[in-house]
Design a protein around this motif. Structure first.
Motif, PDB file in Angstrom:
ATOM      1  N   VAL A  95      -3.836   3.058  -1.798  1.00  0.00           N
ATOM      2  CA  VAL A  95      -3.024   3.418  -2.261  1.00  0.00           C
ATOM      3  C   VAL A  95      -1.748   3.682  -3.039  1.00  0.00           C
ATOM      4  CG1 VAL A  95      -3.474   0.319  -1.681  1.00  0.00           C
ATOM      5  CG2 VAL A  95      -3.435   2.011  -3.714  1.00  0.00           C
ATOM      6  N   GLU A 110       1.524   0.356  -3.916  1.00  0.00           N
ATOM      7  CA  GLU A 110       1.565  -0.114  -2.321  1.00  0.00           C
ATOM      8  C   GLU A 110       0.906  -1.348  -2.259  1.00  0.00           C
ATOM      9  OE1 GLU A 110       0.620   1.722   1.828  1.00  0.00           O
ATOM     10  OE2 GLU A 110       0.454   2.613   0.093  1.00  0.00           O
ATOM     11  N   ALA A 112      -1.219  -3.468  -0.152  1.00  0.00           N
ATOM     12  CA  ALA A 112      -2.559  -3.613   1.395  1.00  0.00           C
ATOM     13  C   ALA A 112      -2.831  -5.050   1.434  1.00  0.00           C
ATOM     14  CB  ALA A 112      -3.162  -2.799   1.418  1.00  0.00           C
ATOM     15  N   ALA A 206      -5.124  -2.206   6.026  1.00  0.00           N
ATOM     16  CA  ALA A 206      -3.961  -0.961   5.323  1.00  0.00           C
ATOM     17  C   ALA A 206      -3.122  -1.474   7.136  1.00  0.00           C
ATOM     18  CB  ALA A 206      -3.551  -0.429   5.011  1.00  0.00           C
TER      19      ALA A 206
END
Length: 302
Positions: A95, A110, A112, A206
């Motif tokens: 991430v 980020e 996921a 993801a």
């Protein structure tokens, strides 16, 4: 103000005692301060891992961090280098790290998906995916991260002391095999960034990439170090095998080949770490199944 999950609060206090209780009391205000400073607002319920809370957030400024998560962890030594590892990877197999506040152990990451490699029905596929991810994460490590090779003397000393202190826990030949691995391979570590806790549950499904790693420890050394946490994942599927050794070696072979690692080094490090995990688990109250799993892995791979 966030609502701290009861399970997380109880585990934190059980593990950290008064320090954990004091940190939990400040946590809602800390989260509010960080959300305001980083211009984010919560968009979902608070979730948690072992040592931190995770809050889905959205940027109020409409930037590339429109969909992210805020992670705030208890100030634990094992989390110090998490942002360093994520920063080096820059989203390659892990991430993305958007913001960090090391003083608060806070990360804006980020977001996921919810699924993990542990959810795959095909364990062979899961091990192959983990191995491929391990290969991508095996980049040149930056200076300043803890080196596994520096712990060799400590590991060997601990193994000898634990064998004397708990003489009937594991057979002597199992202990000696672990000591031999630490002595012979312990200082022969490459300058490679190692995740440090790459189990199947720490790899999330993801969209940007099929799978992304989370929660790294950020060590420098041999990626073979990570095999123990992978092979021990989904233990229920292994424990009933008619030939446990063959099943273990199959998992390790799939991982090693996908990660482009030497099979024998992977086997030896997994055996040695299983012995260390077995002793650590006895001392720190790990669940019985986890201690037994470490015992079985240590003996089967000797």
């Amino acid at each position: 103000m966030i609502q701290i999950p009861e399970t997380f609060a109880r585990r934190t206090i059980d593990r950290e005692a008064d320090e954990g209780r004091a940190w939990l009391a400040c946590l809602p205000h800390l989260v509010d301060e960080i959300l305001e400073r980083w211009s984010c607002r919560p968009t979902g319920p608070v979730r948690h891992g072992q040592v931190g809370v995770i809050i889905p957030v959205q940027s109020v400024q409409g930037t590339d961090r429109a969909s992210a998560v805020l992670k705030v962890s208890f100030p634990h030594p094992g989390n110090v280098h998490e942002p360093d590892a994520l920063d080096v990877w820059g989203g390659r197999g892990a991430v993305r790290l958007h913001k960090r506040d090391d003083s608060c152990f806070a990360l804006l990451l980020e977001r996921a998906g919810d699924g993990t490699l542990a959810d795959l029905d095909d364990i062979d596929e899961a091990m192959a995916m983990a191995g491929g991810l391990s290969r991508r994460l095996a980049v040149q490590a930056p200076p300043g991260l803890p080196r596994l090779g520096d712990r060799t003397a400590e590991w060997e000393d601990d193994l000898r002391k634990d064998a004397e202190r708990l003489p009937r826990s594991l057979p002597p030949r199992v202990i000696q095999a672990a000591i031999a691995t630490v002595r012979e391979l312990g200082r022969d570590h490459p300058d490679t960034l190692v995740h440090g806790d790459l189990h199947l549950g720490n790899v999330l499904r993801a969209e940007r990439e099929p799978w992304l790693a989370i929660d790294p420890k950020g060590y420098v050394g041999d990626p073979s170090y990570d095999a123990i946490t992978l092979v021990r994942s989904r233990w229920d599927a292994l424990s009933g095998a008619l030939d446990l050794k063959a099943a273990l070696l199959r998992r390790l072979t799939i991982f090693a080949d996908a990660a482009e690692l030497d099979r024998e080094r992977v086997r030896r490090w997994t055996q040695a770490r299983a012995v260390m995990e077995a002793y650590w688990g006895r001392d720190h109250g790990d669940p019985a199944w986890l201690v037994q799993a470490s015992d079985h892995i240590a003996e089967s791979l000797t």
